[in-house]
Write a protein that holds these residues in place. Sequence first.
Motif, short mmCIF file in Angstrom:
data_model
loop_
_atom_site.label_atom_id
_atom_site.label_comp_id
_atom_site.label_asym_id
_atom_site.label_seq_id
_atom_site.Cartn_x
_atom_site.Cartn_y
_atom_site.Cartn_z
N THR A 108 0.69 -1.20 -0.06
CA THR A 108 -0.03 -0.22 0.03
C THR A 108 0.87 1.27 -0.19
O THR A 108 1.70 1.40 1.02
CB THR A 108 -0.91 -0.02 1.05
OG1 THR A 108 -1.81 -1.07 1.10
CG2 THR A 108 -1.68 1.21 1.22
N HIS A 111 -3.82 5.53 0.80
CA HIS A 111 -4.99 4.86 1.06
C HIS A 111 -5.92 5.99 1.71
O HIS A 111 -5.59 6.54 2.45
CB HIS A 111 -4.90 3.95 2.20
CG HIS A 111 -6.22 3.42 2.48
ND1 HIS A 111 -6.74 2.31 1.71
CD2 HIS A 111 -6.92 3.19 3.63
CE1 HIS A 111 -8.02 2.03 2.37
NE2 HIS A 111 -7.87 2.45 3.58
N ARG A 140 -8.45 -5.09 -2.93
CA ARG A 140 -8.95 -3.92 -2.17
C ARG A 140 -9.95 -3.26 -2.95
O ARG A 140 -10.92 -2.65 -2.71
CB ARG A 140 -8.23 -3.05 -1.60
CG ARG A 140 -7.18 -3.78 -0.47
CD ARG A 140 -6.61 -2.87 0.48
NE ARG A 140 -5.48 -3.47 1.07
CZ ARG A 140 -5.52 -3.93 2.40
NH1 ARG A 140 -6.96 -3.89 3.02
NH2 ARG A 140 -4.67 -4.68 3.06
N ALA A 151 -10.56 -1.88 3.43
CA ALA A 151 -9.85 -2.40 4.59
C ALA A 151 -10.64 -2.35 6.07
O ALA A 151 -11.48 -1.64 6.10
CB ALA A 151 -8.34 -1.79 4.51
N LEU A 153 -9.07 -6.54 5.30
CA LEU A 153 -9.87 -7.70 4.60
C LEU A 153 -9.61 -8.85 5.33
O LEU A 153 -10.11 -10.07 5.06
CB LEU A 153 -9.02 -7.86 3.20
CG LEU A 153 -9.76 -7.07 1.98
CD1 LEU A 153 -10.26 -5.64 2.12
CD2 LEU A 153 -8.98 -7.21 0.78
N ILE A 154 -8.77 -8.98 6.38
CA ILE A 154 -8.52 -10.11 6.87
C ILE A 154 -9.50 -10.65 7.84
O ILE A 154 -9.50 -11.73 8.24
CB ILE A 154 -7.14 -9.84 7.99
CG1 ILE A 154 -6.55 -11.19 8.32
CG2 ILE A 154 -7.63 -9.26 9.12
CD1 ILE A 154 -5.05 -11.14 9.15
N ASP A 198 -10.70 -0.86 11.38
CA ASP A 198 -9.04 -0.32 11.98
C ASP A 198 -9.34 0.39 13.25
O ASP A 198 -10.25 1.17 13.40
CB ASP A 198 -8.49 0.67 10.98
CG ASP A 198 -7.89 0.11 9.82
OD1 ASP A 198 -7.54 0.67 8.91
OD2 ASP A 198 -7.92 -1.09 9.53
C1 LIG Z 1 -5.04 0.00 3.08
C2 LIG Z 1 -4.35 -1.04 3.91
O1 LIG Z 1 -3.48 -1.64 3.47
N1 LIG Z 1 -4.67 -1.40 4.93
C3 LIG Z 1 -3.79 -2.09 5.90
C4 LIG Z 1 -3.22 -1.42 6.98
O2 LIG Z 1 -2.68 -2.43 8.05
C5 LIG Z 1 -3.38 -3.19 9.06
C6 LIG Z 1 -4.81 -2.20 8.48
O3 LIG Z 1 -4.52 -1.03 8.11
C7 LIG Z 1 -5.69 -3.24 7.89
O4 LIG Z 1 -6.71 -2.48 7.65
C8 LIG Z 1 -4.94 -3.15 6.22
O5 LIG Z 1 -4.26 -4.26 6.14
C9 LIG Z 1 -4.85 -5.74 6.71
C10 LIG Z 1 -3.91 -6.91 6.22
C11 LIG Z 1 -6.20 -6.02 6.12
O6 LIG Z 1 -6.65 -5.53 5.14
O7 LIG Z 1 -6.89 -6.73 7.02
#
Ligand SMILES: CC(=O)N[C@H]1[C@@H]2OC[C@@H](O2)[C@@H](O)[C@@H]1O[C@H](C)C(=O)O
Length: 377
Positions: A108, A111, A140, A151, A153-154, A198
């Motif tokens: 990234t 964002h 994304r 985000a 995505l986990i 987040d």
């Molecule tokens: C835009 C981006 O790369 N966001 C990441 C960042 O790192 C942690 C948090 O912010 C999470 O929202 C995301 O990555 C993790 C892997 C996700 O998308 O679950």
Amino acid sequence: MGRVWTAIGLMSGTSMDGIDVALLQTDGETLVLRGPSAGYAYDARFRERLKQGLDDARSIGKRDERPGTLAELERDLTERHADAVRTFLRENNLLEEKIDVIGFHGQTVLHRPDHALTVQIGDGALLTRETHIDVVYDMRANDMIHGGQGAPLIPAYHAALARGLSERGEIDAPVVFVNIGGISNLTFIGGDGVIAYDSGPGNTLIDQWVEAHAGIPYDQGGMIASEGAVLPELAKRYLSHPFFTAEKRRSLDRNDFAPPSGSEASLEDGARTLAHVTAAAIIQSARHLPAAPATYVACGGGRLNPVIMRDLASLADATGARVLAAEALGLNGDSMEAEAWAYLAVRSLRGLPLTYPQTTGVSHPVSGGRLAAKPEA
Ligand SMILES: CC(=O)N[C@H]1[C@@H]2OC[C@@H](O2)[C@@H](O)[C@@H]1O[C@H](C)C(=O)O
Ligand SMILES: Nc1ncnc2c1ncn2[C@@H]1O[C@H](COP(=O)(O)OP(=O)(O)OP(=O)(O)O)[C@@H](O)[C@H]1O
């Protein structure tokens, strides 16, 4: 039993410390068999190039633009990912023809969810040419096209892991997976499904602070922070940021929070205060959840900072919750994001949702990702 895919996940996160690689066998739903994982650190020179890339990306208006050094950086980043895959296969005696797909996050560099813009550099077509393995990347974008934050995505993967854990009765519900990465994010697994967002700045503040004032990439073992004291006013300035009280949960860019200026604290007090902010932000953000968590499962590199973990445990205890490192449950807190990208790549191939209204604010559950099919033999 339905088809099972063998997938490799690749994650280069906001800390820009290197490439995490993980192997997973999965159906993209409930079957998750975790395999070997590894981390391949970037050299200092390449980390500097990545930071320059973040600066160059500030001028991006459309996601396919690659101003400044970004085109060359994207090529070199992708080549490093191809090297990581080849090394990983060799180190684990794996044959490329046995791998069905690679889930490729990339890096990234920008964002801006308020402008429906998120940019991950990483050339899927080049990676598949280099590895001769199908590649799913750019996962994304579709979420943002449908109104999501892009985000985190986990959460879909955390939910798959949690199903296994609660079946074995290993954790008190409700459970929250907390990734303490450069940015931290929460996944709440409760009776009425999954909620995620987040939760605030993570290691990125400490990393930038000790890099600027001690010339080191991170505070190993929290050694510097352990010599300092929390400065209440400085901590309060971060924890009273409108991010924490906004009605709508937002996803964060690495640069949404900046470290203090050098004159505001000693090296030790700054590190200690930022470690406290990292922990307190998690508990503060958890207040937006529908129920108080009973268990926090900590993953990401921040779980290796004892000062963060002590504050997190103490603050969580005050709310009646306990904090476990992922390893206490037989999970791997270092490889979890890479595992997730392997899992999400299979979901993408099957057209299954990657994100949901309650994980990114997307209008409806959507899949995502672009397939770069391997060249014909
Ligand atoms: C835009 C981006 O790369 N966001 C990441 C960042 O790192 C942690 C948090 O912010 C999470 O929202 C995301 O990555 C993790 C892997 C996700 O998308 O679950
Ligand atoms: N032994 C350690 N002691 C203290 N901190 C550590 C240790 N190992 C890693 N870290 C911290 O963890 C960070 C890397 O964590 P991680 O790999 O989870 O971040 P990331 O995945 O890049 O971030 P994000 O999830 O936001 O994309 C390092 O930059 C450092 O701050």
